[in-house]
Scaffold this motif. Sequence first.
Motif, PDB file in Angstrom:
ATOM      1  N   MET A 174       0.835  -1.197   0.000  1.00 53.02           N
ATOM      2  CA  MET A 174       0.000   0.000   0.000  1.00 53.02           C
ATOM      3  C   MET A 174       0.873   1.251   0.000  1.00 53.02           C
ATOM      4  SD  MET A 174      -2.926   1.269   2.727  1.00 53.02           S
ATOM      5  CE  MET A 174      -4.032  -0.076   2.332  1.00 53.02           C
ATOM      6  N   ALA A 175       1.937   1.250   0.791  1.00 55.61           N
ATOM      7  CA  ALA A 175       2.839   2.405   0.822  1.00 55.61           C
ATOM      8  C   ALA A 175       3.481   2.629  -0.540  1.00 55.61           C
ATOM      9  CB  ALA A 175       3.911   2.193   1.892  1.00 55.61           C
ATOM     10  N   ASP A 176       3.857   1.544  -1.217  1.00 64.40           N
ATOM     11  CA  ASP A 176       4.442   1.675  -2.550  1.00 64.40           C
ATOM     12  C   ASP A 176       3.412   2.193  -3.547  1.00 64.40           C
ATOM     13  OD1 ASP A 176       6.772   0.715  -1.483  1.00 64.40           O
ATOM     14  OD2 ASP A 176       6.489  -1.351  -2.208  1.00 64.40           O
ATOM     15  N   ARG A 177       2.172   1.738  -3.413  1.00 64.79           N
ATOM     16  CA  ARG A 177       1.141   2.158  -4.364  1.00 64.79           C
ATOM     17  C   ARG A 177       0.838   3.646  -4.266  1.00 64.79           C
ATOM     18  NH1 ARG A 177      -2.549  -1.015  -2.743  1.00 64.79           N
ATOM     19  NH2 ARG A 177      -4.152   0.360  -1.917  1.00 64.79           N
ATOM     20  N   TYR A 178       0.834   4.156  -3.030  1.00 62.20           N
ATOM     21  CA  TYR A 178       0.552   5.586  -2.841  1.00 62.20           C
ATOM     22  C   TYR A 178       1.825   6.429  -2.829  1.00 62.20           C
ATOM     23  CZ  TYR A 178      -4.282   4.478  -1.655  1.00 62.20           C
ATOM     24  OH  TYR A 178      -5.585   4.058  -1.702  1.00 62.20           O
ATOM     25  N   GLY A 179       2.973   5.776  -2.840  1.00 62.21           N
ATOM     26  CA  GLY A 179       4.228   6.503  -2.836  1.00 62.21           C
ATOM     27  C   GLY A 179       4.477   7.271  -1.551  1.00 62.21           C
ATOM     28  N   VAL A 180       4.216   6.646  -0.402  1.00 61.86           N
ATOM     29  CA  VAL A 180       4.382   7.328   0.880  1.00 61.86           C
ATOM     30  C   VAL A 180       5.445   6.623   1.710  1.00 61.86           C
ATOM     31  CG1 VAL A 180       2.019   8.190   0.922  1.00 61.86           C
ATOM     32  CG2 VAL A 180       2.533   5.968   1.954  1.00 61.86           C
ATOM     33  N   LEU A 181       6.033   7.385   2.600  1.00 60.33           N
ATOM     34  CA  LEU A 181       6.999   6.906   3.583  1.00 60.33           C
ATOM     35  C   LEU A 181       6.532   7.343   4.959  1.00 60.33           C
ATOM     36  CD1 LEU A 181      10.314   7.836   1.720  1.00 60.33           C
ATOM     37  CD2 LEU A 181       9.371   5.528   2.018  1.00 60.33           C
ATOM     38  N   PRO A 182       7.107   6.778   6.027  1.00 59.82           N
ATOM     39  CA  PRO A 182       6.755   7.265   7.363  1.00 59.82           C
ATOM     40  C   PRO A 182       6.947   8.779   7.463  1.00 59.82           C
ATOM     41  CG  PRO A 182       7.999   5.243   7.544  1.00 59.82           C
ATOM     42  CD  PRO A 182       8.024   5.606   6.097  1.00 59.82           C
ATOM     43  N   GLY A 183       5.915   9.449   7.968  1.00 60.98           N
ATOM     44  CA  GLY A 183       5.923  10.906   8.051  1.00 60.98           C
ATOM     45  C   GLY A 183       5.019  11.551   7.026  1.00 60.98           C
ATOM     46  N   ASP A 184       4.731  10.852   5.902  1.00 56.03           N
ATOM     47  CA  ASP A 184       3.785  11.362   4.906  1.00 56.03           C
ATOM     48  C   ASP A 184       2.353  11.150   5.387  1.00 56.03           C
ATOM     49  OD1 ASP A 184       5.925  12.027   3.313  1.00 56.03           O
ATOM     50  OD2 ASP A 184       5.881  10.123   2.211  1.00 56.03           O
ATOM     51  N   LYS A 185       1.415  11.764   4.687  1.00 53.63           N
ATOM     52  CA  LYS A 185       0.014  11.705   5.114  1.00 53.63           C
ATOM     53  C   LYS A 185      -0.863  11.085   4.041  1.00 53.63           C
ATOM     54  CE  LYS A 185       0.091  15.513   8.433  1.00 53.63           C
ATOM     55  NZ  LYS A 185      -0.553  16.761   8.884  1.00 53.63           N
ATOM     56  N   LEU A 186      -1.917  10.394   4.496  1.00 60.03           N
ATOM     57  CA  LEU A 186      -2.938   9.819   3.636  1.00 60.03           C
ATOM     58  C   LEU A 186      -4.302  10.381   4.040  1.00 60.03           C
ATOM     59  CD1 LEU A 186      -1.953   6.026   3.424  1.00 60.03           C
ATOM     60  CD2 LEU A 186      -1.844   7.703   1.583  1.00 60.03           C
ATOM     61  N   LEU A 187      -5.162  10.587   3.052  1.00 52.76           N
ATOM     62  CA  LEU A 187      -6.515  11.061   3.321  1.00 52.76           C
ATOM     63  C   LEU A 187      -7.455   9.870   3.393  1.00 52.76           C
ATOM     64  CD1 LEU A 187      -8.445  13.535   3.562  1.00 52.76           C
ATOM     65  CD2 LEU A 187      -8.814  13.310   1.082  1.00 52.76           C
ATOM     66  N   LEU A 188      -8.141   9.720   4.525  1.00 53.24           N
ATOM     67  CA  LEU A 188      -9.107   8.646   4.710  1.00 53.24           C
ATOM     68  C   LEU A 188     -10.508   9.227   4.713  1.00 53.24           C
ATOM     69  CD1 LEU A 188      -6.503   7.148   5.542  1.00 53.24           C
ATOM     70  CD2 LEU A 188      -7.845   5.993   7.305  1.00 53.24           C
ATOM     71  N   ILE A 189     -11.382   8.654   3.900  1.00 49.74           N
ATOM     72  CA  ILE A 189     -12.761   9.119   3.774  1.00 49.74           C
ATOM     73  C   ILE A 189     -13.676   8.054   4.369  1.00 49.74           C
ATOM     74  CG2 ILE A 189     -14.559   9.883   2.185  1.00 49.74           C
ATOM     75  CD1 ILE A 189     -12.329  10.590   0.200  1.00 49.74           C
ATOM     76  N   ALA A 190     -14.455   8.454   5.376  1.00 51.99           N
ATOM     77  CA  ALA A 190     -15.327   7.514   6.082  1.00 51.99           C
ATOM     78  C   ALA A 190     -16.540   7.148   5.229  1.00 51.99           C
ATOM     79  CB  ALA A 190     -15.780   8.108   7.404  1.00 51.99           C
ATOM     80  N   PRO A 191     -17.067   5.925   5.373  1.00 52.26           N
ATOM     81  CA  PRO A 191     -18.230   5.523   4.572  1.00 52.26           C
ATOM     82  C   PRO A 191     -19.505   6.241   4.986  1.00 52.26           C
ATOM     83  CG  PRO A 191     -17.642   3.803   6.154  1.00 52.26           C
ATOM     84  CD  PRO A 191     -16.556   4.828   6.209  1.00 52.26           C
ATOM     85  N   LYS A 192     -19.582   6.648   6.262  1.00 53.08           N
ATOM     86  CA  LYS A 192     -20.774   7.336   6.749  1.00 53.08           C
ATOM     87  C   LYS A 192     -20.529   8.834   6.721  1.00 53.08           C
ATOM     88  CE  LYS A 192     -23.837   7.642  10.788  1.00 53.08           C
ATOM     89  NZ  LYS A 192     -24.072   7.171  12.173  1.00 53.08           N
ATOM     90  N   GLY A 193     -21.315   9.558   5.909  1.00 52.72           N
ATOM     91  CA  GLY A 193     -21.136  10.991   5.753  1.00 52.72           C
ATOM     92  C   GLY A 193     -21.787  11.799   6.866  1.00 52.72           C
ATOM     93  N   ARG A 194     -21.571  13.121   6.803  1.00 52.66           N
ATOM     94  CA  ARG A 194     -22.154  14.031   7.789  1.00 52.66           C
ATOM     95  C   ARG A 194     -23.392  14.678   7.172  1.00 52.66           C
ATOM     96  NH1 ARG A 194     -18.116  16.793   8.375  1.00 52.66           N
ATOM     97  NH2 ARG A 194     -17.246  15.833  10.264  1.00 52.66           N
ATOM     98  N   PRO A 195     -24.568  14.523   7.786  1.00 54.45           N
ATOM     99  CA  PRO A 195     -25.786  15.114   7.210  1.00 54.45           C
ATOM    100  C   PRO A 195     -25.788  16.640   7.327  1.00 54.45           C
ATOM    101  CG  PRO A 195     -26.251  14.102   9.342  1.00 54.45           C
ATOM    102  CD  PRO A 195     -24.844  13.743   9.013  1.00 54.45           C
ATOM    103  N   THR A 196     -26.158  17.303   6.254  1.00 56.05           N
ATOM    104  CA  THR A 196     -26.270  18.773   6.231  1.00 56.05           C
ATOM    105  C   THR A 196     -27.574  19.148   5.530  1.00 56.05           C
ATOM    106  OG1 THR A 196     -25.133  19.011   4.100  1.00 56.05           O
ATOM    107  CG2 THR A 196     -23.753  18.949   6.064  1.00 56.05           C
ATOM    108  N   ALA A 197     -27.803  20.426   5.468  1.00 63.48           N
ATOM    109  CA  ALA A 197     -29.013  20.903   4.797  1.00 63.48           C
ATOM    110  C   ALA A 197     -28.980  20.612   3.306  1.00 63.48           C
ATOM    111  CB  ALA A 197     -29.171  22.413   5.033  1.00 63.48           C
ATOM    112  N   PHE A 198     -27.801  20.415   2.758  1.00 63.37           N
ATOM    113  CA  PHE A 198     -27.663  20.145   1.323  1.00 63.37           C
ATOM    114  C   PHE A 198     -27.429  18.664   1.023  1.00 63.37           C
ATOM    115  CE2 PHE A 198     -26.139  24.427   2.229  1.00 63.37           C
ATOM    116  CZ  PHE A 198     -26.934  25.181   1.384  1.00 63.37           C
ATOM    117  N   GLY A 199     -27.632  17.837   2.035  1.00 67.40           N
ATOM    118  CA  GLY A 199     -27.436  16.413   1.853  1.00 67.40           C
ATOM    119  C   GLY A 199     -26.262  15.896   2.670  1.00 67.40           C
TER     120      GLY A 199
END
Length: 404
Positions: free
Chosen positions: A153-178
């Motif tokens: 996975m680290a090779d696929r995203y090209g990251v090393l210790p200290g780099d950051k990955l964005l994780l998106i949760a399956p359950k969203g936050r409800p708002t007035a626009f959806g």
Amino acid sequence: MFSLAERFIAFRYLKARKGDGFLSIIAGFSLIGIALGVATLIIVMSVMNGFRAELFQRILGLNGHMAVYSIEGNLKDYNTLTSRLRGVESVTQAYPLIEGQALISRNSYASGGMIRGITPEDFQQKTLLKNSLIRGDFSKFSRGEGIIIGRPMADRYGVLPGDKLLLIAPKGRPTAFGSVPRSRQFEVAAIFEIGMYEYDNTFVFMPLNLAQVFFETGDAVTGVELFFDDPDLVKSIRPIIYETAGDPVQLVDWQQANSSFFTALEVERNVMRLILTLIIAVAAFNIISMLIILVKSKRGNIAILRAMGITKGAITRIFLMIGAGVGVLGTLLGLLLGVLFVVNIQTLQDWLESLTGTNLFSAEIYFLSQIPAVIDWGEVTSILTISLVISLIFTIFPARRAAK
């Protein structure tokens, strides 16, 4: 059982003489065929035993022997439940965890991953995981400041210790626009490699407190994983776990979670044993051919022996000795070749890869990074027995014909 005269005659008949060269060639092919059949069977069964042992060790070392889930959602009073389960006899480890899927993204590239929330203390109790860390600083994970991912996975995203990955949760936050997706960036604290590509490429380990926030479980977890003294205890200990848990729970053991996988391995193993045993049987047919030709060429000798008072039983034993001798020598040679190949299988793999310049054992295809092989001496003994029995059975008919 065999007299000195019978052994002497059998040896003389096997020894190549003028006009018997073709017979010696057939005997040689019979011996080589049985040896290759036995060696192939030992090699293939040892590799399949190695596959099963390696996969068994990695799957159970990472996933536990049994998982306890609530039938009403998440486990809230998990600390009390975990303490009770740790007190059960034969339970060596019990720890809470949060398990869920998330979308992992970096530099416009995204793919799914399996997130596992676990406390740093419980992470270190998993010997397989603890010993698989190859890069990074575990102290960041223990402080709740980062995540641990696999090397592919680290090779696929090209990251090393200290780099950051964005994780998106399956359950969203409800708002007035959806519903709006919830996302958060996590620093990569360390990188692991357990040697099983599917897990190295998919799993992300996150401190339990961060996982509770990310998946919005509050002060709850999705389940409690258990380890036993013996993985085969799952059926007998299941009623005790139900009773200890108290509240209605759902139990999923490793046999249920991986039943199709291990069943497929066992079926394939049995089929391969049957197919390769047929190779030995085909090679043993050469013994019949050899003995029939030998009987035809020695009819005059047999008649003289009978006239000298040699019994039919002695003639039968002479030809049995010839056929069985070829079978025994071929079996022993196959045992030697098979064991030597299995012991040096990794060296042979490295040599072939360097010679051909290709990767003969891709982890993406075979799940493991190298060829495993485990010799089961009980199974080897059964292979040798089968080979000897087949050789003996195929010798009986021409030996009895020679006596007549």
